[in-house]
Design a protein around this motif. Structure first.
Motif, mmCIF file in Angstrom:
data_model
loop_
_atom_site.group_PDB
_atom_site.id
_atom_site.type_symbol
_atom_site.label_atom_id
_atom_site.label_comp_id
_atom_site.label_asym_id
_atom_site.label_seq_id
_atom_site.Cartn_x
_atom_site.Cartn_y
_atom_site.Cartn_z
ATOM 1 N N MET A 177 8.009 21.853 5.544
ATOM 2 C CA MET A 177 8.249 22.148 4.134
ATOM 3 C C MET A 177 7.133 21.539 3.284
ATOM 4 N N PRO A 178 5.938 22.064 3.350
ATOM 5 C CA PRO A 178 4.830 21.436 2.627
ATOM 6 C C PRO A 178 4.932 21.596 1.112
ATOM 7 N N ASP A 179 5.611 22.606 0.614
ATOM 8 C CA ASP A 179 5.674 22.852 -0.821
ATOM 9 C C ASP A 179 6.890 22.228 -1.490
ATOM 10 N N MET A 180 7.698 21.529 -0.754
ATOM 11 C CA MET A 180 8.928 20.961 -1.305
ATOM 12 C C MET A 180 8.592 19.768 -2.203
ATOM 13 N N GLN A 181 9.071 19.823 -3.470
ATOM 14 C CA GLN A 181 8.749 18.783 -4.445
ATOM 15 C C GLN A 181 9.549 17.506 -4.219
ATOM 16 N N ASP A 182 10.841 17.655 -3.947
ATOM 17 C CA ASP A 182 11.688 16.479 -3.791
ATOM 18 C C ASP A 182 11.948 16.190 -2.314
ATOM 19 N N ASN A 183 10.901 16.106 -1.557
ATOM 20 C CA ASN A 183 11.009 15.817 -0.132
ATOM 21 C C ASN A 183 11.501 14.371 0.034
ATOM 22 N N PRO A 184 12.619 14.179 0.727
ATOM 23 C CA PRO A 184 13.137 12.811 0.877
ATOM 24 C C PRO A 184 12.232 11.931 1.735
ATOM 25 N N PHE A 185 11.350 12.523 2.475
ATOM 26 C CA PHE A 185 10.449 11.755 3.325
ATOM 27 C C PHE A 185 9.032 11.779 2.769
ATOM 28 N N HIS A 186 8.899 11.724 1.437
ATOM 29 C CA HIS A 186 7.568 11.811 0.835
ATOM 30 C C HIS A 186 6.726 10.581 1.132
ATOM 31 N N TYR A 187 7.356 9.468 1.393
ATOM 32 C CA TYR A 187 6.613 8.261 1.741
ATOM 33 C C TYR A 187 6.449 8.230 3.256
ATOM 34 N N ARG A 188 5.240 8.251 3.717
ATOM 35 C CA ARG A 188 4.972 8.217 5.153
ATOM 36 C C ARG A 188 4.376 6.874 5.517
ATOM 37 N N LEU A 189 4.859 6.328 6.599
ATOM 38 C CA LEU A 189 4.318 5.061 7.070
ATOM 39 C C LEU A 189 3.007 5.307 7.795
ATOM 40 N N THR A 190 1.996 4.566 7.440
ATOM 41 C CA THR A 190 0.744 4.632 8.178
ATOM 42 C C THR A 190 0.860 3.733 9.395
ATOM 43 N N GLU A 191 -0.096 3.782 10.259
ATOM 44 C CA GLU A 191 -0.043 2.969 11.476
ATOM 45 C C GLU A 191 -0.044 1.474 11.152
ATOM 46 N N SER A 192 -0.849 1.064 10.169
ATOM 47 C CA SER A 192 -0.891 -0.361 9.822
ATOM 48 C C SER A 192 0.429 -0.800 9.196
ATOM 49 N N GLU A 193 1.054 0.066 8.421
ATOM 50 C CA GLU A 193 2.332 -0.279 7.819
ATOM 51 C C GLU A 193 3.457 -0.219 8.836
ATOM 52 N N ALA A 194 3.318 0.623 9.847
ATOM 53 C CA ALA A 194 4.358 0.723 10.868
ATOM 54 C C ALA A 194 4.411 -0.549 11.702
ATOM 55 N N ASP A 195 3.268 -1.203 11.863
ATOM 56 C CA ASP A 195 3.269 -2.458 12.606
ATOM 57 C C ASP A 195 3.848 -3.587 11.777
ATOM 58 N N ASN A 196 3.751 -3.472 10.466
ATOM 59 C CA ASN A 196 4.297 -4.478 9.579
ATOM 60 C C ASN A 196 5.796 -4.242 9.444
ATOM 61 N N ASP A 197 6.580 -5.307 9.414
ATOM 62 C CA ASP A 197 8.029 -5.151 9.326
ATOM 63 C C ASP A 197 8.497 -4.792 7.920
ATOM 64 N N GLN A 198 7.654 -5.013 6.924
ATOM 65 C CA GLN A 198 8.074 -4.733 5.561
ATOM 66 C C GLN A 198 7.209 -3.626 4.984
ATOM 67 N N ALA A 199 7.851 -2.665 4.377
ATOM 68 C CA ALA A 199 7.123 -1.590 3.710
ATOM 69 C C ALA A 199 6.623 -2.114 2.372
ATOM 70 N N PRO A 200 5.493 -1.643 1.893
ATOM 71 C CA PRO A 200 4.984 -2.139 0.610
ATOM 72 C C PRO A 200 5.891 -1.702 -0.536
ATOM 73 N N VAL A 201 6.034 -2.588 -1.491
ATOM 74 C CA VAL A 201 6.886 -2.306 -2.641
ATOM 75 C C VAL A 201 5.996 -1.772 -3.749
ATOM 76 N N LYS A 202 6.328 -0.572 -4.260
ATOM 77 C CA LYS A 202 5.510 0.047 -5.300
ATOM 78 C C LYS A 202 6.140 -0.092 -6.671
ATOM 79 N N MET A 203 7.406 -0.445 -6.747
ATOM 80 C CA MET A 203 8.048 -0.608 -8.028
ATOM 81 C C MET A 203 8.818 -1.924 -8.023
ATOM 82 N N PRO A 204 9.028 -2.528 -9.196
ATOM 83 C CA PRO A 204 9.739 -3.810 -9.224
ATOM 84 C C PRO A 204 11.195 -3.624 -8.811
ATOM 85 N N PRO A 205 11.811 -4.691 -8.348
ATOM 86 C CA PRO A 205 13.221 -4.594 -7.975
ATOM 87 C C PRO A 205 14.086 -4.211 -9.166
#
Length: 132
Positions: A85-113
């Motif tokens: 579904m490349p054209d889907m705007q509200d894709n629930p999996f829009h955030y993809r883990l890169t290889e370096s992030e997959a090795d890290n146990d914590q995903a980067p936080v882009k917005m404040p809590p």
């Protein structure tokens, strides 16, 4: 000769008295049973600690495996959803883990809590504004 018999009797009496005091004392028997029970409990406690350490080591291994499997599943779902579904705007999996992030146990936080407020709460207003 009577002095010799008296001396031998006295030595034998001391030995028998010492044995009676040593083995006939109920407090000494209580102390020995308490010491034996303490040794037994110490051994049981040490075995319990070893079991506890092995339990938590195994639990940590299982949690690590579960986290790796979850990351693999998420990567698979993100890749599949972007390919299918490349054209889907509200894709629930829009955030993809890169290889370096997959090795890290914590995903980067882009917005404040969410516990941070959007604007000023008015709690720390200047005194001039409070009096109005």
């Amino acid at each position: 000769m009577t002095w010799e018999y008296a001396l031998i009797g006295l030595v034998v009496g001391f030995i028998i008295g010492a044995l009676v005091v040593r083995y006939g004392n109920p407090k000494l028997r209580q102390q020995k049973t308490a010491q034996a029970e303490l040794d037994k409990k110490s051994t049981e406690l040490e075995e319990y600690r070893k079991e506890l350490v092995s339990h938590f080591a195994r639990s940590a291994e299982l949690l690590d495996k579960m986290a790796r499997d979850y990351r693999q599943l998420y990567q698979h779902m993100a890749q599949s959803s972007s390919e299918l579904m490349p054209d889907m705007q509200d894709n629930p999996f829009h955030y993809r883990l890169t290889e370096s992030e997959a090795d890290n146990d914590q995903a980067p936080v882009k917005m404040p809590p969410r516990d941070y407020s959007e604007g000023a709460s008015g709690l720390f207003r200047p005194l001039e504004e409070k009096e109005k």
